[in-house]
Design a protein around this motif. Structure first.
Motif, PDB file in Angstrom:
ATOM      1  N   MET A  10      -0.918  -5.885   7.334  1.00  0.00           N
ATOM      2  CA  MET A  10      -2.072  -4.998   7.152  1.00  0.00           C
ATOM      3  C   MET A  10      -2.628  -5.148   5.732  1.00  0.00           C
ATOM      4  O   MET A  10      -3.843  -5.280   5.533  1.00  0.00           O
ATOM      5  N   ASP A  11      -1.717  -5.154   4.747  1.00  0.00           N
ATOM      6  CA  ASP A  11      -2.153  -5.306   3.351  1.00  0.00           C
ATOM      7  C   ASP A  11      -2.795  -6.678   3.144  1.00  0.00           C
ATOM      8  O   ASP A  11      -3.830  -6.789   2.480  1.00  0.00           O
ATOM      9  N   VAL A  35       3.094  -3.613   8.061  1.00  0.00           N
ATOM     10  CA  VAL A  35       2.422  -3.083   6.870  1.00  0.00           C
ATOM     11  C   VAL A  35       2.056  -4.229   5.930  1.00  0.00           C
ATOM     12  O   VAL A  35       0.958  -4.267   5.364  1.00  0.00           O
ATOM     13  N   ASN A  38      -5.358   9.969   2.427  1.00  0.00           N
ATOM     14  CA  ASN A  38      -5.013  11.234   3.095  1.00  0.00           C
ATOM     15  C   ASN A  38      -6.216  12.145   3.289  1.00  0.00           C
ATOM     16  O   ASN A  38      -6.142  13.344   3.044  1.00  0.00           O
ATOM     17  N   ALA A  65       2.109   9.704   8.593  1.00  0.00           N
ATOM     18  CA  ALA A  65       3.256  10.260   7.863  1.00  0.00           C
ATOM     19  C   ALA A  65       4.548   9.626   8.376  1.00  0.00           C
ATOM     20  O   ALA A  65       5.425   9.237   7.598  1.00  0.00           O
ATOM     21  N   ASN A  94       4.795   6.119   7.045  1.00  0.00           N
ATOM     22  CA  ASN A  94       5.161   6.147   5.627  1.00  0.00           C
ATOM     23  C   ASN A  94       6.665   6.320   5.485  1.00  0.00           C
ATOM     24  O   ASN A  94       7.321   5.626   4.714  1.00  0.00           O
ATOM     25  N   SER A 145       0.834  -1.204   0.000  1.00  0.00           N
ATOM     26  CA  SER A 145       0.000   0.000   0.000  1.00  0.00           C
ATOM     27  C   SER A 145       0.869   1.254   0.000  1.00  0.00           C
ATOM     28  O   SER A 145       0.707   2.146  -0.833  1.00  0.00           O
ATOM     29  N   ILE A 146       1.828   1.303   0.941  1.00  0.00           N
ATOM     30  CA  ILE A 146       2.642   2.519   1.072  1.00  0.00           C
ATOM     31  C   ILE A 146       3.577   2.664  -0.125  1.00  0.00           C
ATOM     32  O   ILE A 146       3.805   3.772  -0.610  1.00  0.00           O
ATOM     33  N   GLY A 147       4.071   1.540  -0.643  1.00  0.00           N
ATOM     34  CA  GLY A 147       4.961   1.585  -1.807  1.00  0.00           C
ATOM     35  C   GLY A 147       4.286   2.223  -3.003  1.00  0.00           C
ATOM     36  O   GLY A 147       4.855   3.088  -3.670  1.00  0.00           O
ATOM     37  N   ARG A 148       3.050   1.816  -3.258  1.00  0.00           N
ATOM     38  CA  ARG A 148       2.354   2.372  -4.416  1.00  0.00           C
ATOM     39  C   ARG A 148       1.977   3.830  -4.191  1.00  0.00           C
ATOM     40  O   ARG A 148       1.940   4.629  -5.119  1.00  0.00           O
ATOM     41  N   LYS A 149       1.707   4.174  -2.936  1.00  0.00           N
ATOM     42  CA  LYS A 149       1.463   5.585  -2.626  1.00  0.00           C
ATOM     43  C   LYS A 149       2.731   6.408  -2.875  1.00  0.00           C
ATOM     44  O   LYS A 149       2.667   7.532  -3.373  1.00  0.00           O
ATOM     45  N   PHE A 150       3.876   5.812  -2.565  1.00  0.00           N
ATOM     46  CA  PHE A 150       5.160   6.478  -2.821  1.00  0.00           C
ATOM     47  C   PHE A 150       5.340   6.702  -4.324  1.00  0.00           C
ATOM     48  O   PHE A 150       5.758   7.777  -4.752  1.00  0.00           O
ATOM     49  N   THR A 198       2.696  11.410   2.254  1.00  0.00           N
ATOM     50  CA  THR A 198       3.206  10.100   1.843  1.00  0.00           C
ATOM     51  C   THR A 198       4.711   9.999   2.059  1.00  0.00           C
ATOM     52  O   THR A 198       5.217   8.951   2.452  1.00  0.00           O
ATOM     53  N   ASN A 240      -6.383   1.352   1.332  1.00  0.00           N
ATOM     54  CA  ASN A 240      -5.200   2.213   1.342  1.00  0.00           C
ATOM     55  C   ASN A 240      -5.593   3.641   1.719  1.00  0.00           C
ATOM     56  O   ASN A 240      -6.684   4.086   1.414  1.00  0.00           O
ATOM     57  N   MET A 284      -4.508   2.299   8.449  1.00  0.00           N
ATOM     58  CA  MET A 284      -3.227   3.001   8.577  1.00  0.00           C
ATOM     59  C   MET A 284      -3.064   3.731   9.907  1.00  0.00           C
ATOM     60  O   MET A 284      -1.966   3.788  10.439  1.00  0.00           O
ATOM     61  N   TYR A 316       8.542   3.245   6.680  1.00  0.00           N
ATOM     62  CA  TYR A 316       8.389   2.130   5.748  1.00  0.00           C
ATOM     63  C   TYR A 316       9.286   2.327   4.521  1.00  0.00           C
ATOM     64  O   TYR A 316       9.970   1.397   4.085  1.00  0.00           O
ATOM     65  N   LEU A 317       9.295   3.546   3.991  1.00  0.00           N
ATOM     66  CA  LEU A 317      10.110   3.810   2.800  1.00  0.00           C
ATOM     67  C   LEU A 317      11.594   3.700   3.129  1.00  0.00           C
ATOM     68  O   LEU A 317      12.363   3.097   2.385  1.00  0.00           O
TER      69      LEU A 317
END
Lengths: 262, 271
Positions: B216-217, B213, B226, B244, B247, A11-16, A206, B223, B185, B250-251
């Protein structure tokens, strides 16, 4: 999971990916607007600018491919996420109408504004890049423009005076003299600005750079940016439509000259 | 909860309640008249009174989840007039009082709806998907022992306060029910941030956010778009700033996993 797996499947990857491609596209539309505002200068500017861009050859194609991939990923990610969202609700949504508590208007209509923007981009390319819509006024079918002065980029004369270039200046003005086209452009860029109101705010969320400490300022900056972007875009069809901006001196429509020849 | 009226006179309302005999069975709304209610009774007490009537008539009482009735357990879970936990900010259903309504109101009561929260019966949903997410990483693996000596592990006050904000999450699921996309989220970000803000949580920080995460998925939650309906419905007013933060975590963890060196020695210790 691998990095690519995380980015394309989570989910977060695609939002990125949406945020990143969105940033590229915002960068493009801003650059595009700034370039196009040269129409308010002497015809040498916009025509020289267009000729300069075409002169870049392979670089132009690199930019076009990057933009096309960005648009593709942006739409793909939005669709994939939206379908999952629907799935997460299907069959078990609230039976009563959705009660909005604090979602902004731009966020609620972001999908719909996206559709209009997509339709607009396709029309815009057909009209001014490919010459499919309104082809009599397409730049390839207009008489060539002779540069009166050098067009300079960073001080370097990239298009020399006397060069014969495509008459983008006249194409744009002829195109916008059609009120239906102009009004569609104004509505579409208005909706694009509205789309960006949610998009730019979401970009920061994001990426994890948004917090309550400055979210109010961010919202205001986004609003100012979107408003400035809209006004800049409004200026071009608006000034043509109201007659403030007319065709250049010495422009002769090709259709009349062709009939005269016959 | 701010009362919509300060009147002490009793009030009567009509309840439109979601009745569903069991999982995967069709449900429907049934109207019940709730008469002569004390404005100072809680919403759940009102349901108790209505259930007394229903039981006396020999019918099946309305099943609803409840436990502590003081807003700290996260068990009660009604969507009231389209908003999880009903009108008012920062309260659970058990902290909602009848004085928030007017005499003659129609009150629509539903379970917390989401595909990942299947209805068990009437207003009760199965929220064990949250437990699965917690099992994926909502803990610190090593025993951290009893309360340590003060300052043996320095924790900045600011971080401790922020972690406490996140730790206020009672896992009720209102965020999922409020979200148009049934996204979890806010819940997951609160749990990730709560541990990620502490020194003890650092060794497993990347692993935790990736695992939670991913679970969760896998649990089928939607998703985040915002829109922040979650934080507005949260009985603990947990901020979407934590989303935030998650996010970013995670990244960072995803990119770090590519470049982080790995030891050549396998075996010897937990692989």
């Amino acid at each position: 999971m691998s990095l690519a797996g995380n980015l394309f499947h989570s989910s977060i990857g695609r939002k990125f990916l949406m945020a990143l491609t969105g940033l590229i596209l915002v960068g493009f539309v801003v650059g595009h607007l700034v370039g196009n505002l040269q129409i308010f200068q002497d015809p040498d500017h916009i025509n020289g600018y267009a000729a300069f861009l075409h002169q870049m050859g392979p670089l132009l194609w690199v930019a076009r491919i990057v933009l096309l991939i960005s648009v593709g990923i942006h739409i793909w990610a939005a669709t994939a996420l939206a379908l999952e969202n629907k799935q997460a609700r299907t069959g078990n949504g609230p039976a009563t109408a959705k009660h909005w508590i604090q979602a902004t208007l731009s966020s609620r209509f972001v999908r719909w504004t996206g559709y209009v923007v997509l339709a607009f981009v396709i029309y815009h390319l057909a009209q001014f890049t490919l010459g499919v819509a309104g082809s009599a006024q397409f730049k390839e079918n207009l008489p060539r423009y002779v540069m009166a002065a050098d067009y300079r980029v960073a001080g370097f004369p990239v298009i020399k005076a006397g060069a014969e270039v495509l008459d983008v200046h006249s194409m744009v003005i002829l195109g916008f003299q059609n009120p239906i086209v102009s009004v569609f452009y104004i509505i579409a860029v208005g909706l694009l600005s509205f789309h960006l109101l949610h998009g730019i705010d979401s970009f920061f969320q994001t990426m994890g750079w948004r917090s309550a400490k400055w979210s109010g300022a961010l919202r205001k900056l986004t609003l100012v940016f979107c408003l400035a972007y809209f006004l800049g875009n409004l200026a071009i069809p608006g000034s043509v439509l109201t007659g403030m901006k007319g065709l250049r001196e010495g422009f002769r429509a090709p259709s009349t000259s062709r009939t005269a020849r016959r | 909860m701010v009362a919509s009226s300060t009147s002490k006179s009793s009030l009567s309302v009509t309840l439109r309640v979601w009745r569903q005999a069991g999982p995967n069975q069709p449900g429907k709304f049934v109207d019940y008249a709730a008469k002569d209610l004390n404005p100072d009774m809680s919403f759940l007490e009102m349901l108790d009174v209505v259930n007394d009537d229903i039981t006396t008539k020999g019918e099946e009482p309305i099943a609803f989840a409840h436990d502590c009735r003081e807003g700290i357990c996260g068990t009660c879970s009604c969507t009231i007039n389209g908003k999880p936990h009903g009108p008012g900010r920062g309260i659970a259903t058990c902290q909602l009082y009848m004085r928030s309504f007017h005499d003659g109101d129609l009150i629509v009561v539903e379970p917390f709806r989401a595909r990942s929260f299947p209805v068990i019966k009437d207003l009760i949903t199965d929220r064990s998907a949250f437990d699965k997410i917690m099992q994926a990483g909502g803990f610190i693996t090593v025993r951290t022992g009893a309360a340590p000596d003060a300052n043996s592990i320095p924790v900045p006050k600011h971080d401790a306060d922020l972690a406490m904000d996140a730790a206020a999450c009672i896992g009720c699921g209102a965020c999922v029910a409020a979200c148009r996309n049934a996204s979890a989220m806010l819940f997951v970000s609160a749990k990730v941030s709560q541990l990620g803000l502490f020194p003890q949580g650092q060794p497993e920080r990347d692993k935790r956010v990736l695992a939670m995460v991913s679970t969760m998925d896998a649990m089928g939650f939607g998703n985040c778009t915002n829109q922040y309906e979650c934080s507005a419905a949260c009985p603990k007013t947990i901020s979407h700033d934590f989303i935030a933060r998650m996010n970013r975590d995670y990244l960072k963890a995803s990119f770090r996993s590519v470049f982080k060196p790995v030891s050549n020695s396998t075996g010897g210790g937990a692989a």
